[in-house]
Design an enzyme around this catalytic site. Sequence first.
Site, PDB file in Angstrom:
ATOM      1  CD  GLU A  21      49.564  57.800  58.116  1.00 54.97           C
ATOM      2  OE1 GLU A  21      48.378  58.102  58.356  1.00 54.97           O
ATOM      3  OE2 GLU A  21      50.403  57.517  58.999  1.00 54.97           O
ATOM      4  CE  LYS A  98      45.898  59.766  59.164  1.00 62.50           C
ATOM      5  NZ  LYS A  98      47.017  59.531  60.094  1.00 62.50           N
TER       6      LYS A  98
END
Length: 119
Positions: A21, A98
């Site tokens: 990420e 997200k």
Amino acid sequence: MDRVAVRGLRARGHHGVFPREREQGQTFVVDIVLGMDTRPAASGDDLSRTAHYGVVSEEVVAIVQGEPVDLIETLAQRIADQCLKHDAVQEVEVTVHKPDAPITVPFDDVTITIVRSRG
């Protein structure tokens, strides 16, 4: 209290607890609802007496694109803190989406919503 909402602000950020990420980044979507009294601005048709939602939107995107954090909770708090720096804003609701979260089962979205006010 009146509400001005900006929904669907999109920006690429490198937030998350996993190395992938942080390295690759991902798209985050942010909704903000600014709570304020719009009567002073409306009575004089005066932008300087309200929060300029275009400027606030640019600030939100800059935070998402900025310094990485592990948690979307932290990201939402940073956004709320910035929104409350505008004098007219008395309260803010921030939702951080997200949609590409690293979850191993099918899902549509992950969100956090926080509400913060002056005081």
